[in-house]
Design an enzyme around this catalytic site. Structure first.
Site, short mmCIF file in Angstrom:
data_model
loop_
_atom_site.label_atom_id
_atom_site.label_comp_id
_atom_site.label_asym_id
_atom_site.label_seq_id
_atom_site.Cartn_x
_atom_site.Cartn_y
_atom_site.Cartn_z
N CYS A 191 49.53 83.16 77.51
CA CYS A 191 49.82 83.35 76.09
C CYS A 191 48.71 82.72 75.24
O CYS A 191 48.32 81.59 75.48
CB CYS A 191 51.17 82.72 75.75
SG CYS A 191 51.60 82.83 74.00
N ASP A 203 74.15 99.05 51.87
CA ASP A 203 75.21 99.61 52.72
C ASP A 203 76.41 98.67 52.73
O ASP A 203 76.34 97.53 52.26
CB ASP A 203 74.71 99.85 54.16
CG ASP A 203 74.17 98.58 54.82
OD1 ASP A 203 73.85 97.61 54.09
OD2 ASP A 203 74.03 98.56 56.05
N CYS A 214 50.80 77.22 73.47
CA CYS A 214 50.44 77.32 74.89
C CYS A 214 49.11 76.67 75.21
O CYS A 214 48.66 76.71 76.35
CB CYS A 214 50.52 78.77 75.34
SG CYS A 214 52.25 79.32 75.41
N GLN A 264 75.97 104.01 59.66
CA GLN A 264 77.07 103.10 59.97
C GLN A 264 78.09 103.85 60.83
O GLN A 264 77.82 104.96 61.27
CB GLN A 264 77.71 102.57 58.67
CG GLN A 264 76.82 101.61 57.89
CD GLN A 264 76.68 100.25 58.57
OE1 GLN A 264 77.31 99.98 59.60
NE2 GLN A 264 75.83 99.39 58.00
N ASP A 271 65.20 94.29 53.09
CA ASP A 271 66.56 94.78 53.29
C ASP A 271 67.22 94.88 51.92
O ASP A 271 66.63 94.55 50.89
CB ASP A 271 67.33 93.89 54.27
CG ASP A 271 67.54 92.49 53.73
OD1 ASP A 271 67.22 92.24 52.55
OD2 ASP A 271 68.03 91.64 54.48
N SER A 272 68.45 95.34 51.91
CA SER A 272 69.09 95.67 50.63
C SER A 272 69.99 94.58 50.12
O SER A 272 70.46 94.62 48.98
CB SER A 272 69.93 96.93 50.81
OG SER A 272 70.99 96.64 51.73
N GLY A 273 70.27 93.60 50.95
CA GLY A 273 71.23 92.57 50.59
C GLY A 273 72.62 92.83 51.17
O GLY A 273 73.46 91.94 51.18
N GLY A 274 72.85 94.05 51.66
CA GLY A 274 74.19 94.39 52.17
C GLY A 274 74.66 93.48 53.29
O GLY A 274 75.80 93.00 53.28
N PHE A 275 73.77 93.17 54.23
CA PHE A 275 74.19 92.35 55.35
C PHE A 275 74.44 90.91 54.93
O PHE A 275 75.38 90.26 55.40
CB PHE A 275 73.15 92.40 56.48
CG PHE A 275 73.60 91.67 57.71
CD1 PHE A 275 74.50 92.25 58.59
CD2 PHE A 275 73.16 90.37 57.98
CE1 PHE A 275 74.96 91.57 59.71
CE2 PHE A 275 73.61 89.68 59.09
CZ PHE A 275 74.51 90.28 59.96
N GLY A 303 75.05 97.70 61.16
CA GLY A 303 76.39 97.33 61.56
C GLY A 303 76.53 96.95 63.02
O GLY A 303 77.64 96.83 63.53
N ASP A 360 64.09 93.83 63.67
CA ASP A 360 63.86 92.55 63.00
C ASP A 360 64.93 91.61 63.49
O ASP A 360 66.05 92.04 63.84
CB ASP A 360 63.98 92.67 61.48
CG ASP A 360 65.43 92.67 61.04
OD1 ASP A 360 66.10 93.70 61.19
OD2 ASP A 360 65.92 91.61 60.58
N HIS A 390 55.04 80.52 68.98
CA HIS A 390 55.08 81.03 70.36
C HIS A 390 56.06 82.19 70.48
O HIS A 390 55.74 83.23 71.08
CB HIS A 390 55.47 79.93 71.35
CG HIS A 390 55.71 80.50 72.72
ND1 HIS A 390 54.69 80.83 73.59
CD2 HIS A 390 56.86 80.89 73.35
CE1 HIS A 390 55.19 81.39 74.68
NE2 HIS A 390 56.51 81.42 74.57
N CYS A 447 48.82 81.79 72.16
CA CYS A 447 49.30 81.09 70.95
C CYS A 447 48.95 79.60 70.99
O CYS A 447 48.69 79.04 72.05
CB CYS A 447 50.80 81.30 70.79
SG CYS A 447 51.81 80.06 71.61
#
Lengths: 389, 389
Positions: free
Chosen positions: B324, B167, B329, B209, B113-117, B236, B286, B354, B326
């Site tokens: 499952c 952004d 489980c 946005q 990601d860009s760091g904006g969030f 956003g 994500d 899990h 994993c």
């Protein structure tokens, strides 16, 4: 001679009478230059090549490591703590969930300690009487009585392959009389454990006590050997004494133990302690050091311990050990340092796995050295590497 | 139709002109009953079947999970956080250690990601100007300027396959004018990111946005599409609005995005959010939810979330999900509860694995449903299961 050769003609081979224990030991070879010995431990959950190191799975988990990862380190047998499991979640809960093997997911052999050492080191307001230990839980202050019979009953509920007798551990240094008292009480408790045992698929190991006193150690060993246990532990060490005193006490004890039973040095230790104890005839070890030190950013290597928080590792692209197959060693030292300085869980996880792998690889190399009758040279080489680091 | 069939005759197939981006998308099939689509993302580090969920590897580690374990969950691409990595260990350190792939050990595609969030959600004393964001590190208070050019420079040092544009994220609800301002600024920053990019082996995704306003979302999308990015994100959202508002905004945005580029809904979300967004034509997600909730003893299942600290699981021998694969489980719910009540690291580790596995299996099942033109029924069935729980 290869590790899996069987030597029935050796003067050290098992007594022809054998024994009826659920857990048995087969001596395969003793190094011609020292007391180091190669053997096989057979249990209801499989065989283990000795000497071996047992990772500590305190409450049914080797801290931070999944069972698949424990297997991948090369471990052949793990240890569970009776004291901890009895407090949380309780032996009945473990039994209802299928016993410690099903509970933890570890399908190989399990040894459970008796709680004696934790009563000594963790519990509060401890009172030892001939009957047993009375103490308060370090978690919720609950009042608990732990007798030899109760310790065995708990371990039978847990369903380990090897149960340890309840013993009376005391702090060193202490008056000779207090050490002798605790040793004699431990021997009486060993017999009570033996008489309390009901499970046919579990064997009890007795614990030799006697502090740093050679005569008391001999007396303890003789009393316990008389009772015919499946294995013998050396207890009451690694409680603050000098390494040299520990090694001397091992030397004082081993000759009084039968060659056809495994010998287990409890709660030990550093890599050099394992190497020195194997040299003196010890077969089994357990210690929280690889996992506890791993959680604290200390990694074991052939060049000595590496402290990964140090600034010098910041941009180091080299792995901890290029020959180590563990997942930590697929990363750079710089990455491992970053995990610790960022407080990421993966740091403790990866170093725990690395250190457990290091201990297992050390024991594998020790077995190969014994098989080749070159254990004394192997010992010198390892000690020199660690001292250089 | 099988997931890996190629459909060149589809009206939704990639534009015949193609594009010269390092990261490309190939649409394979759109469900006949909704906008859900099956596709393949091709990157310099391999292909990923879409729709997909990207585990969050904040500072170069998916918290508590080794790379082998991340691979075993079925993940095809992971996300790294530019803001976090820029603060610790620093982009130059990552570059010196070989870039984010070598650093983290993840050999598949990586999106950063860009760091904006994070500037919006974590940083202190943030001041946004046309030039960029000026703020203080949440770790040591250091004063930092993050411009579109600097964000791309950092992401080029990290060496991800997909870089996100910087952004301007604002809290909702907000005045329409403020939302419009931030949207227009984000569009200008998108162009600056594009012009700053130097690496041929990295593509930039732009971020739509416009808050919950359909017109602003349309305008944002049109401005960005005009610039021809390798992919488009919907940003956003998941900042406190109702799920229905988020779904409506997705519906308002998707028609304005090209069919031959992947669509990524940032920071989302719950399993039902993924299912609803895939229904509306989203390809990538994500979220920290599977790992963060896992660390807090909450497990995702087809019958809804399971809170493992609850007393009712104390002696439950059943696994979380018998189907499952994993490592969690393979244990009983009783064991997993015990790990959390005892404060053992293995609890967070196993539930993180899990939950990540749950999300990947959900996306695999979604892809199969789209391929079979039964995504609407699949959606209904999943939602019904979670509501029953």
């Amino acid at each position: 001679m290869r590790p899996d050769d069987e030597r029935t003609d050796s003067p050290n081979s098992p007594s022809p009478t054998g024994n009826s224990h659920a857990v048995t030991y087969r001596l395969q070879h003793t190094d011609t230059g020292c007391r180091a010995r190669l053997g096989t431990l057979t249990t209801p959950h499989g065989e283990v090549a000795l000497p071996t190191f047992m990772p500590v799975g305190t409450v049914g988990t080797v801290k931070g490591v999944t069972i698949d990862q424990v297997v991948a380190t090369g471990a052949g047998i793990i240890l569970g703590n009776t004291y901890h499991l009895a407090l949380r979640p309780g032996a009945d809960v473990v039994a209802q969930l299928g016993g410690l093997h099903t509970f933890s997911g570890w399908q190989g052999p399990i040894l459970t300690d008796s709680g004696g050492f934790q009563v000594f080191s963790l519990a509060e307001r401890v009172k030892i009487t001939e009957q047993g230990a009375r103490f308060q839980s370090h978690i919720d202050g609950a009042r608990i009585d732990l007798t030899p019979e109760e310790s065995i009953a708990i371990q039978e509920k847990l369903g380990s392959d090897i149960a340890m007798q309840l013993d009376h551990v005391i702090a060193l240094p202490a008056e000779r009389e207090a050490i002798a008292d605790a040793m004699l009480r431990s021997a009486r408790w060993a017999e009570r454990c033996q008489q309390a045992a009901r499970r046919q698929d579990q064997s009890i190991f007795a614990i030799v006590q006697g502090g740093l006193d050679a005569d008391l150690r001999r007396e303890s060993a003789e009393r316990l050997v008389e009772l015919d246990f499946a294995g013998y532990a050396i207890g009451g060490l690694s409680v603050g004494e000098e390494p040299a005193e520990m090694y001397r006490t091992i030397d004082d004890t081993i000759p009084h133990l039968p060659t056809d039973r495994p010998r287990y040095l409890m709660g030990v230790g550093r890599p050099e302690d394992l190497i020195e104890a194997v040299y003196r005839g010890v077969d089994m070890f357990d210690c929280v050091m690889p996992t506890r030190n791993g959680r604290n950013a200390l990694a074991f290597t052939d060049a000595g311990p590496v402290r990964l928080r140090n600034e010098c590792h910041k941009t180091d692209p080299a792995p901890l050990d290029a020959d180590c197959p563990c997942p930590a060693c697929r990363h750079s030292r710089g990455y491992l340092r970053h995990l610790f300085t960022s407080g990421e869980m993966l740091g403790p996880i990866l170093l725990s796995i690395h250190n457990l792998t290091y201990y297992q690889r050390l024991m594998t190399a020790a077995r190969q050295a014994i098989a080749a009758d070159r254990y004394p040279e192997f010992r010198q080489q390892k000690l020199a590497g660690w001292q250089r680091g």
